[in-house]
Scaffold this motif. Structure first.
Motif, PDB file in Angstrom:
ATOM      1  N   ILE A   1      -3.419  -4.712   0.187  1.00 53.14           N
ATOM      2  CA  ILE A   1      -2.162  -5.052   0.868  1.00 53.14           C
ATOM      3  C   ILE A   1      -1.214  -5.748  -0.095  1.00 53.14           C
ATOM      4  O   ILE A   1      -0.014  -5.448  -0.138  1.00 53.14           O
ATOM      5  CB  ILE A   1      -2.440  -5.916   2.116  1.00 53.14           C
ATOM      6  CG1 ILE A   1      -3.176  -5.076   3.171  1.00 53.14           C
ATOM      7  CG2 ILE A   1      -1.148  -6.470   2.696  1.00 53.14           C
ATOM      8  CD1 ILE A   1      -3.665  -5.869   4.354  1.00 53.14           C
ATOM      9  N   ARG A   2      -1.731  -6.677  -0.896  1.00 57.11           N
ATOM     10  CA  ARG A   2      -0.876  -7.358  -1.890  1.00 57.11           C
ATOM     11  C   ARG A   2      -0.308  -6.373  -2.904  1.00 57.11           C
ATOM     12  O   ARG A   2       0.866  -6.463  -3.280  1.00 57.11           O
ATOM     13  CB  ARG A   2      -1.685  -8.450  -2.603  1.00 57.11           C
ATOM     14  CG  ARG A   2      -1.738  -9.724  -1.818  1.00 57.11           C
ATOM     15  CD  ARG A   2      -2.315 -10.876  -2.660  1.00 57.11           C
ATOM     16  NE  ARG A   2      -3.176 -11.624  -1.765  1.00 57.11           N
ATOM     17  CZ  ARG A   2      -4.465 -11.800  -1.902  1.00 57.11           C
ATOM     18  NH1 ARG A   2      -5.093 -11.302  -2.934  1.00 57.11           N
ATOM     19  NH2 ARG A   2      -5.156 -12.485  -1.024  1.00 57.11           N
TER      20      ARG A   2
ATOM     21  N   ASN B   1       4.374  -3.401  -4.967  1.00 59.19           N
ATOM     22  CA  ASN B   1       4.853  -2.124  -5.519  1.00 59.19           C
ATOM     23  C   ASN B   1       5.425  -1.252  -4.392  1.00 59.19           C
ATOM     24  O   ASN B   1       4.977  -0.133  -4.163  1.00 59.19           O
ATOM     25  CB  ASN B   1       3.700  -1.381  -6.208  1.00 59.19           C
ATOM     26  CG  ASN B   1       3.153  -2.131  -7.383  1.00 59.19           C
ATOM     27  OD1 ASN B   1       3.923  -2.583  -8.226  1.00 59.19           O
ATOM     28  ND2 ASN B   1       1.847  -2.276  -7.439  1.00 59.19           N
ATOM     29  N   ARG B   2       6.434  -1.777  -3.719  1.00 57.73           N
ATOM     30  CA  ARG B   2       6.990  -1.094  -2.558  1.00 57.73           C
ATOM     31  C   ARG B   2       7.556   0.283  -2.904  1.00 57.73           C
ATOM     32  O   ARG B   2       7.388   1.246  -2.159  1.00 57.73           O
ATOM     33  CB  ARG B   2       8.080  -1.939  -1.922  1.00 57.73           C
ATOM     34  CG  ARG B   2       7.522  -3.175  -1.272  1.00 57.73           C
ATOM     35  CD  ARG B   2       8.618  -3.993  -0.637  1.00 57.73           C
ATOM     36  NE  ARG B   2       8.072  -5.285  -0.245  1.00 57.73           N
ATOM     37  CZ  ARG B   2       8.737  -6.386  -0.226  1.00 57.73           C
ATOM     38  NH1 ARG B   2      10.010  -6.388  -0.554  1.00 57.73           N
ATOM     39  NH2 ARG B   2       8.168  -7.513   0.144  1.00 57.73           N
ATOM     40  N   LEU B   3       8.235   0.380  -4.006  1.00 59.78           N
ATOM     41  CA  LEU B   3       8.829   1.654  -4.411  1.00 59.78           C
ATOM     42  C   LEU B   3       7.752   2.712  -4.629  1.00 59.78           C
ATOM     43  O   LEU B   3       7.899   3.858  -4.200  1.00 59.78           O
ATOM     44  CB  LEU B   3       9.665   1.474  -5.684  1.00 59.78           C
ATOM     45  CG  LEU B   3      10.368   2.738  -6.186  1.00 59.78           C
ATOM     46  CD1 LEU B   3      11.360   3.244  -5.149  1.00 59.78           C
ATOM     47  CD2 LEU B   3      11.042   2.490  -7.506  1.00 59.78           C
TER      48      LEU B   3
ATOM     49  N   ALA C   1       4.347   7.938  -0.041  1.00 65.16           N
ATOM     50  CA  ALA C   1       4.484   8.374   1.350  1.00 65.16           C
ATOM     51  C   ALA C   1       5.408   9.593   1.445  1.00 65.16           C
ATOM     52  O   ALA C   1       5.127  10.549   2.179  1.00 65.16           O
ATOM     53  CB  ALA C   1       5.010   7.230   2.216  1.00 65.16           C
ATOM     54  N   LEU C   2       6.513   9.578   0.691  1.00 67.66           N
ATOM     55  CA  LEU C   2       7.414  10.729   0.685  1.00 67.66           C
ATOM     56  C   LEU C   2       6.734  11.964   0.104  1.00 67.66           C
ATOM     57  O   LEU C   2       6.948  13.090   0.578  1.00 67.66           O
ATOM     58  CB  LEU C   2       8.691  10.408  -0.085  1.00 67.66           C
ATOM     59  CG  LEU C   2       9.655   9.423   0.595  1.00 67.66           C
ATOM     60  CD1 LEU C   2      10.829   9.106  -0.329  1.00 67.66           C
ATOM     61  CD2 LEU C   2      10.145   9.980   1.918  1.00 67.66           C
TER      62      LEU C   2
END
Length: 163
Positions: A6-7, A12-14, A20-21
């Motif tokens: 999770i961390r 690394n949101r991008l 996901a895309l």
């Protein structure tokens, strides 16, 4: 372990959004290429030889008609199995081919071997013929029950008990 994952995802949101895309894009691409059919054809590649032998008992049909045809068909390429039925006055030999074999090519092979098998069959024992191509889809039948004097529950009762 999950806390670390999770961390890493939050830091690394991008990368998570790009992943996901990519999964969504791959799924959309696969969905467009997926062959979906309401009634998929699951019929095996099959050539059927039928011989009418009037007046012959099942044992005679087996010896004089079915056995020569089966023997001729067993040597064909890509044959998975040969299945036969001998009854009073009728010989039915089904030749099953491997999946992917063109049905018309399979029928051509059977027709060529059938000419050789006919030489071993007595003339008065019948003439073998290839049955028409038929699939399991030929047995799907659709119908509609209509009647202005009936409501939907009466039509359902008619379908269940009469049709």
């Amino acid at each position: 372990m999950i806390d670390r994952l999770i961390r890493a995802a939050l830091s690394n949101r991008l990368l998570v959004v790009l992943f996901a895309l990519g999964v969504i894009g791959g799924g959309a691409y696969s969905l467009r290429r997926l062959a979906i059919d309401a009634f998929p054809d699951v019929t095996p590649v099959l050539a059927e030889v039928i011989t009418l032998s009037e007046g012959l008992a099942p044992q005679e049909v087996e010896q004089l008609v079915t056995y020569p045809i089966e023997s001729a068909m067993n040597g064909l390429p890509d044959v998975q199995r040969v299945q036969s039925l001998s009854i009073f006055g009728l010989s039915d030999v089904k030749v099953y081919f491997a999946d992917g074999v063109d049905i018309y090519f399979a029928r051509q092979l059977v027709r060529a071997q059938l000419q050789a098998a006919e030489e071993q069959i007595p003339p008065d024992a019948g003439e073998p013929e290839l049955a028409p191509i038929s699939t399991a889809l030929g047995q799907v039948y659709q119908y509609v029950l209509r009647g202005p004097a009936y409501d939907i529950t009466e039509l359902r009762t008619i379908e269940d008990w009469i049709v």
